[in-house]
Design a protein around this motif. Structure first.
Motif, PDB file in Angstrom:
ATOM      1  N   GLU A  25     -45.797 -19.660   0.968  1.00 54.91           N
ATOM      2  CA  GLU A  25     -44.779 -18.925   2.481  1.00 54.91           C
ATOM      3  C   GLU A  25     -43.767 -18.934   2.926  1.00 54.91           C
ATOM      4  N   ALA A  26     -42.768 -18.891   2.243  1.00 48.06           N
ATOM      5  CA  ALA A  26     -41.183 -18.305   2.479  1.00 48.06           C
ATOM      6  C   ALA A  26     -41.335 -16.976   1.711  1.00 48.06           C
ATOM      7  N   ALA A  27     -42.928 -16.743   0.740  1.00 48.34           N
ATOM      8  CA  ALA A  27     -42.642 -15.696  -0.127  1.00 48.34           C
ATOM      9  C   ALA A  27     -43.773 -14.380   1.346  1.00 48.34           C
ATOM     10  N   ILE A  28     -44.952 -14.844   2.039  1.00 41.19           N
ATOM     11  CA  ILE A  28     -45.561 -14.382   3.173  1.00 41.19           C
ATOM     12  C   ILE A  28     -44.565 -14.214   3.770  1.00 41.19           C
ATOM     13  N   LYS A  29     -43.772 -14.474   4.898  1.00 46.44           N
ATOM     14  CA  LYS A  29     -42.379 -14.734   5.343  1.00 46.44           C
ATOM     15  C   LYS A  29     -41.875 -13.084   5.098  1.00 46.44           C
ATOM     16  N   LYS A  30     -42.209 -12.131   4.032  1.00 50.76           N
ATOM     17  CA  LYS A  30     -40.770 -11.148   3.808  1.00 50.76           C
ATOM     18  C   LYS A  30     -42.135 -10.330   4.288  1.00 50.76           C
ATOM     19  N   HIS A  31     -43.077 -10.658   4.657  1.00 51.49           N
ATOM     20  CA  HIS A  31     -44.063  -9.361   5.110  1.00 51.49           C
ATOM     21  C   HIS A  31     -43.881  -9.123   6.189  1.00 51.49           C
ATOM     22  N   PRO A  32     -43.075  -7.496   6.924  1.00 52.80           N
ATOM     23  CA  PRO A  32     -42.654  -7.104   7.808  1.00 52.80           C
ATOM     24  C   PRO A  32     -43.763  -7.913   9.660  1.00 52.80           C
ATOM     25  N   HIS A  33     -44.533  -7.537   8.753  1.00 50.38           N
ATOM     26  CA  HIS A  33     -45.438  -8.116  10.272  1.00 50.38           C
ATOM     27  C   HIS A  33     -46.305  -9.428  10.317  1.00 50.38           C
TER      28      HIS A  33
ATOM     29  N   ALA B 221     -44.759 -13.272  11.362  1.00 55.18           N
ATOM     30  CA  ALA B 221     -44.590 -13.566  12.278  1.00 55.18           C
ATOM     31  C   ALA B 221     -44.933 -15.675  12.162  1.00 55.18           C
ATOM     32  N   GLU B 222     -45.696 -16.062  11.213  1.00 60.67           N
ATOM     33  CA  GLU B 222     -45.933 -17.477  11.135  1.00 60.67           C
ATOM     34  C   GLU B 222     -46.693 -17.359  10.051  1.00 60.67           C
TER      35      GLU B 222
ATOM     36  N   ILE C 284     -52.546 -16.670   8.894  1.00 60.23           N
ATOM     37  CA  ILE C 284     -50.967 -16.187   9.332  1.00 60.23           C
ATOM     38  C   ILE C 284     -51.138 -15.556  10.798  1.00 60.23           C
ATOM     39  N   VAL C 285     -49.955 -16.179  11.401  1.00 57.22           N
ATOM     40  CA  VAL C 285     -49.635 -14.955  12.406  1.00 57.22           C
ATOM     41  C   VAL C 285     -49.199 -14.185  12.250  1.00 57.22           C
ATOM     42  N   LEU C 286     -49.443 -12.786  13.253  1.00 56.90           N
ATOM     43  CA  LEU C 286     -49.158 -11.757  13.193  1.00 56.90           C
ATOM     44  C   LEU C 286     -47.926 -11.390  14.215  1.00 56.90           C
ATOM     45  N   LYS C 287     -46.587 -10.714  13.811  1.00 59.11           N
ATOM     46  CA  LYS C 287     -45.762 -10.773  14.911  1.00 59.11           C
ATOM     47  C   LYS C 287     -46.587  -9.635  16.432  1.00 59.11           C
TER      48      LYS C 287
ATOM     49  N   PRO D 215     -54.652 -16.414  15.497  1.00 58.46           N
ATOM     50  CA  PRO D 215     -53.425 -16.816  17.199  1.00 58.46           C
ATOM     51  C   PRO D 215     -52.032 -17.353  16.891  1.00 58.46           C
ATOM     52  N   GLY D 216     -52.355 -18.470  16.735  1.00 61.31           N
ATOM     53  CA  GLY D 216     -51.274 -19.233  16.542  1.00 61.31           C
ATOM     54  C   GLY D 216     -51.787 -20.525  15.602  1.00 61.31           C
ATOM     55  N   LEU D 217     -50.977 -21.124  15.195  1.00 59.03           N
ATOM     56  CA  LEU D 217     -50.898 -22.294  14.374  1.00 59.03           C
ATOM     57  C   LEU D 217     -51.029 -24.090  15.424  1.00 59.03           C
ATOM     58  N   PRO D 218     -51.525 -24.904  14.543  1.00 60.05           N
ATOM     59  CA  PRO D 218     -51.892 -25.735  14.968  1.00 60.05           C
ATOM     60  C   PRO D 218     -50.813 -26.787  15.228  1.00 60.05           C
ATOM     61  N   LYS D 219     -49.765 -27.206  15.812  1.00 56.68           N
ATOM     62  CA  LYS D 219     -48.555 -27.170  16.295  1.00 56.68           C
ATOM     63  C   LYS D 219     -48.784 -28.371  17.385  1.00 56.68           C
TER      64      LYS D 219
END
Ligand code: WTA
Length: 652
Positions: free
Chosen positions: A536-544, A546-547, A566-569, A606-610
């Motif tokens: 997850e930390a690696a994927i977060k480095k992609h600029p688009h 968000a989560e 993936i949730v996009l910014k 569109p979002g993660l189940p939180k």
């Protein structure tokens, strides 16, 4: 269920000559350990280890969970693995090497001795490596990798082998964490008849923040051109001949660190698992003898890579400590065809063969009847490791490879345990397919609840080891608090913290233990352990991005595959094709961690189940990835409607 009731008894002829011949002998050993734990371990330490100076205490629990074994004793692991065999096994093959392209090399114990001594002298005299210094190895599967490990052991340096599939960034993190003084690598090696490169990865890793590294030693293997930095890079092939083949082994304390090996946990960065000298080598040798039952004239082959613990304990240290012949293979078992491994079994008369369930599933799929083309009659014991094996793969292995005559030892253990913990004994244990069966003698593995009560038969519980054992992890390099928290923070027995493995397991009505897999956020892809947090930390480095949330999804071949949500910014950002985004994300992962951590499925949602407190409910995501109906209560979610939306994205 009826399948799990099927029992395969040990081959009688085999059992007669085995070290542990039946369950009575097993029970006796286990009772002995239970009645006199320290006496049991002292007996084996005296019998198996060539001590330079005797130990004064078997087990020191005064600073639990930082347990100490055989304190006061002095030994040297390279001496245990080489020198002590010279009198009786000077010209015996220690290592049989086969290259990807079929090139062969046999290294006798005498040659191993000379090669390791020269290597040790090079490190010590030319590079100034001292006892306690860290040396990182980024090596292919060639004999020089084993020499390097043993050379470090000889002079008391602490090696940290980094698997060759890790990226420059991952290598850099490990070099910096260990503050390594020297990196040993190769120009590259061969895979599927093509050269691949390692040295350029080291060069990139060393570009930033690795001031600790003074020298890089490069073994020439594929002779491809590499960049050379004068004063930093040295050629092994040019230097080694000039070194003396005499190097006295450094007397080491039992508890001095032998090596670090980084592995993934459920949170944060990889952990440098630290192993000791005496306890580690003792159990490596004992399990080789008990679990594989290797005999003097046998040829033993473990297909792991030295970058993983299996390669450490069961290609290098265990087999050599007992004076066995260990096969090292540079290539892959599927090249040039699905018969490569079976051809090698025939060629070398392999007696014990140890591999991962993923490899068995792949070879099975590629060539159901391929094994029939080869003479596999030399095989006596087959082993599996790293992930659960499923009954169909088990049966194929048993029947087609083992000819219905060989026990399959399904060995459960971990980087942290140093050696096997739960496994059948090939001459004794009545085996249920795809079941790790019973703890080895001396190992107090139990399936319990958090408070120490035994899990009900048939119910999943936490797989714990309730007494310290000699080859256990000593600490996490540089982070003793994390060590305590990661392994001794979850379960207690009789009020005392006990080691929790991170795995779940089920004990059946006959006391057989079946591993059900990780219960934390670690996933196991083709027997490789990966932390979802790292991916997850690696994927977060992609600029688009968000989560992101990563889960494991059951996979027919790999055991588990990696599934990312993936949730996009920018919600309106369709990012062209989803496939394009997936490709980019996998490129980021390859750069940050390595190809082994690439995702098989990437879905934009569109979002993660939180929960209302912001915790991602991974269980829901795992169920959706599997295509399962969501049975659990989702009303506690911040937005219960998100579940259906995610499902639509995944199915659509
Ligand atoms: C898994 C590899 C089922 C388990 C030696 C463990 C297994 C993790 C088995 C350790 C097995 C290992 N059956 N699962 N026989 N052996 N595992 O540290 O989840 O790379 O916690 O060590 O692999 O992986 P590691």
């Amino acid at each position: 269920m009826s399948e799990s009731k099927e029992i395969y008894f040990p081959n009688r002829e085999f059992a007669k000559q085995a070290r542990i011949k039946n369950m009575c002998e097993y029970d006796e050993l286990m009772s002995w350990a239970k009645e006199d734990y320290e006496g049991f371990w002292a007996h084996w330490a005296d019998e198996k280890i060539d001590w330079f100076e005797p130990y004064t205490k078997v087990l020191d629990e005064s600073d639990a969970p930082f347990y100490r074994w055989f304190t006061g004793g002095k030994l040297n692991v390279s001496y245990q693995c080489i020198d002590r065999h010279l009198e009786t096994r000077k010209n015996k093959a220690a290592i049989i090497f086969e290259g990807d392209r079929g090139d062969k090399q046999i290294v006798t114990y005498q040659q191993l001795h000379k090669n390791v001594n020269r290597f040790a002298n090079l490190l010590k005299n030319r590079f100034g490596v001292k006892k306690g210094d860290r040396v990182v190895l980024y090596m292919p599967m060639i004999p020089e990798a084993a020499y390097a490990m043993l050379a470090c052991a000889r002079i008391g340096a602490i090696h940290s082998v980094v698997f060759g599939g890790f990226s420059a960034e991952a290598l850099r993190d490990r070099i910096i964490d260990a503050e390594a003084k020297v990196v040993i690598t190769a120009d590259g090696a061969f895979r599927k008849d093509k050269p691949y490169m390692l040295k350029p990865v080291v060069d990139t890793a060393l570009e930033e923040g690795c001031d600790c590294v003074e020298k890089v030693l490069v073994v020439q293997r594929n002779n491809e051109d590499v960049v050379w930095i004068e004063g930093r890079d040295y050629s092994y092939n040019e230097l080694i001949e000039a070194e003396s083949d005499v190097c006295d082994p450094e007397p080491m304390d039992s508890e001095d660190p032998l090596f670090l090996l980084y592995t993934s946990g459920s949170t944060g960065k990889p952990k440098g698992v630290q192993h000791s000298q005496a306890g580690y080598i003792l159990w490596a040798q004992m399990t080789m003898e008990w679990v594989f039952d290797v005999k003097e004239n046998d040829t033993y082959w473990c297909t792991a890579d030295i970058g993983w613990i299996t390669g450490h304990t069961y290609i290098v240290y265990g087999p050599l400590a007992m004076g066995a012949t260990t096969v090292m293979f540079e290539g892959v078992p599927t090249y040039p065809d699905a018969g490569r491994a079976w051809k090698m079994v025939q060629e070398y008369g392999i007696n014990q063969f140890y591999t991962a369930p993923t490899a068995i599933r792949v070879l099975h799929k590629m060539g159901e009847n391929e094994p029939e083309k080869y003479d596999l009659s030399s095989l006596k014991v087959l082993g599996t490791v790293g992930e659960p094996i499923d009954p169909p793969a088990w049966k194929w292995y048993y029947e087609k490879i083992g000819g219905g005559r060989c026990a399959i030892v399904d060995t459960w253990w971990q980087t942290e345990t140093g050696g096997h913990m739960i496994s059948p004994l090939p001459g004794a244990t009545p085996i249920k397919p795809a079941c790790a069966t019973f703890p080895l003698p001396g190992i107090m593995a139990e399936v319990i609840e958090r408070d120490g009560t035994p899990a009900e038969p048939g119910e999943q519980g936490l797989l714990c080891i309730t007494k310290p054992w000699p080859s256990m992890i000593r600490t996490i390099w540089g982070d003793p608090e994390r060590f305590e928290k990661s392994y001794f923070g979850d379960a207690k027995k009789d009020g005392k913290p006990v080691y929790f493995s991170g795995d779940g397991a089920i004990v059946d009505e006959d006391g057989y233990i079946t591993i059900t897999g990780r219960v934390d956020d670690v996933i196991n892809v083709s027997g490789h352990r990966m932390g979802t947090a790292e991916i997850e930390a690696a994927i977060k480095k992609h600029p688009h991005v968000a989560e992101v949330a990563v889960v494991g999804k059951p996979d027919e071949i790999k055991g588990e595959s990696i599934f990312a949500y993936i949730v996009l910014k920018n919600a309106d950002d369709t990012f062209g094709e989803e496939a394009e985004l997936a490709k980019e994300i996998n490129q980021v992962i390859a750069k940050e961690i390595g190809n082994i951590a690439k995702c098989d499925t990437i879905k934009v949602v569109p979002g993660l189940p939180k929960t209302r407190s912001g915790k991602v409910m991974r269980r829901i995501l795992r169920a959706i990835a599997k295509g399962e109906e969501i049975k659990q209560d989702i009303s506690t979610l911040e937005d219960p409607g998100i579940v259906a939306k995610i499902q639509t994205c995944v199915i659509g």
